[in-house]
Design a protein around this motif. Structure first.
Motif, PDB file in Angstrom:
ATOM      1  N   VAL A 167      25.888  44.568  43.181  1.00 25.72           N
ATOM      2  CA  VAL A 167      27.161  44.027  43.651  1.00 25.72           C
ATOM      3  C   VAL A 167      28.038  43.765  42.437  1.00 25.72           C
TER       4      VAL A 167
ATOM      5  N   HIS B 257      30.900  49.331  52.757  1.00 25.94           N
ATOM      6  CA  HIS B 257      29.535  49.015  52.314  1.00 25.94           C
ATOM      7  C   HIS B 257      28.806  50.265  51.818  1.00 25.94           C
TER       8      HIS B 257
ATOM      9  N   ASP C  90      32.571  45.190  50.740  1.00 24.68           N
ATOM     10  CA  ASP C  90      31.282  45.003  50.083  1.00 24.68           C
ATOM     11  C   ASP C  90      31.047  43.520  49.854  1.00 24.68           C
TER      12      ASP C  90
ATOM     13  N   GLY D 181      22.904  41.361  46.212  1.00 29.73           N
ATOM     14  CA  GLY D 181      22.714  42.076  44.961  1.00 29.73           C
ATOM     15  C   GLY D 181      21.242  42.172  44.590  1.00 29.73           C
TER      16      GLY D 181
ATOM     17  N   HIS E  42      27.829  49.456  46.954  1.00 24.39           N
ATOM     18  CA  HIS E  42      26.669  48.704  46.439  1.00 24.39           C
ATOM     19  C   HIS E  42      25.408  49.542  46.305  1.00 24.39           C
TER      20      HIS E  42
ATOM     21  N   ALA F  23      26.351  36.905  48.519  1.00 24.47           N
ATOM     22  CA  ALA F  23      26.647  38.082  47.715  1.00 24.47           C
ATOM     23  C   ALA F  23      25.559  38.316  46.671  1.00 24.47           C
TER      24      ALA F  23
END
Length: 338
Positions: free
Chosen positions: A304, A244, A275, A292, A247, A288
């Motif tokens: 993302v 992670h 991620d 983002g 991103h 997701a």
């Protein structure tokens, strides 16, 4: 007359649930701030006992406890409350998997998301670039809060990886490793492995604490500072981890991290990337895409990226093959093979 779409009547119930979804977050944030779950974990069972332990009034506490019961974080028998497994594991302060700092992170995210409409109009985050001092103040809170999610994801990935492949891992590089949530499970499962974690001193202090808690502290080394400025070495590691991290960096800096990871790995080494990954059309999964959007409101360039984008960048970085492994995580984990 009810409006229709694709032959189905539109449902206000779904709309109301989405509009009011913030209330669930607010309920959990309040319970965490008051340390309700820890009070119950310590043996307080009635609303009177829990209110007293949290310096609260019974009238409000009863309503909070009943709502937490409806959300399946508590169970109620007559007038006594107990913890559901999810609360006992992640929300009780004495648990090794406690999500420490969650209420503080929630408050910060709430403030950021309130700027979403203005950020969309402006085409960029209104928060401005995060200074190094701000990052060093914020991330020690965040890495504790996300430790349980990342630790359990890493554990589940290890269970899915071939044993022959795992047995070849002796040197691990955890880049921006925070609380060492990704590397600790590898150290637990691979007794001959040694991990090097790179992060600011504020984070390595936390990583030392967690590694000691999980009894693998004697097999961790630390490089302290900005991981973009530290030399990672060449062909030293069997496994590198970007847990992670991508991103938050933007495309060009993310590609730079992948190139440097490839250089740091021995031939045959693996880069693990965790991620949030949307599908190629960016129509899902919702989690997701929500994340983002979170990066959009919180950072100047973060975002993302799809598997197609990752595959192209990793090939450009020098990796020969890219696979994925299903894990107890928001998205599959990426394994790039050098």
């Amino acid at each position: 007359m009810a409006s229709k779409r694709d032959g189905k009547a539109a449902s206000f119930v779904r709309l109301a649930s989405d509009i009011w979804a913030f209330q669930t977050t607010a309920v959990l944030a309040a319970a965490l701030e008051l340390d309700v779950f820890s009070a119950i974990g310590s043996g307080k069972r009635t609303s009177v006992e829990i209110a007293s332990a949290t310096n609260s009034q019974v009238r409000g506490m009863e309503r909070l406890l009943d709502t937490l019961t409806s959300l399946k974080y508590l169970k109620k028998t007559h007038n006594r409350y107990g913890l559901e497994p999810i609360a006992a594991t992640f929300l009780v302060r004495e648990s090794p998997m406690y999500m420490e700092g969650a209420s503080q992170v929630i408050r910060g995210m709430t403030m950021l998301w309130s700027t979403l409409a203005d950020a969309v109009k402006a085409g960029a985050s209104l928060a401005g670039p995060v200074s190094e001092d701000q990052a060093r103040a914020f991330f020690p809170i965040l890495v504790k809060q996300i430790f349980p999610m990342n630790y359990t994801a890493s554990q589940s990935a290890i269970r899915k990886m071939p044993k022959a492949r795992l047995s070849r891992i002796q040197r691990i590089l955890d880049i921006g490793g925070g609380a060492a949530a990704w590397s600790i499970p590898f150290a637990e499962n691979l007794r001959k492995a040694r991990a090097t974690l790179i992060d600011y001193p504020e984070m390595t202090a936390i990583a030392r604490e967690y590694a000691a808690r999980f009894k693998v502290g004697d097999r961790f080394d630390f490089l302290e500072g900005n991981f973009f400025e530290i030399d990672w070495g060449s062909e030293q590691f069997d496994l590198a981890i970007l847990g992670h991290i991508v991103h938050g960096e933007g495309v060009e800096r993310a590609k730079q991290l992948m190139r440097r990871a490839c250089i740091a790995l021995k031939p045959g080494g693996i880069l693990l990337i965790a991620d949030f990954i949307p599908n190629e059309n960016r129509t899902g999964p919702a989690l997701a895409l929500m994340f983002g959007l979170n990066m959009f409101v919180a950072t100047p360039e973060g975002g993302v990226y799809t598997m197609g984008e990752y595959r192209a960048w990793l090939k450009e970085a020098g990796f020969k093959r890219v696979t994925t492994v299903a894990a107890n995580a928001p998205s599959p984990l990426i394994l790039a093979h050098k």
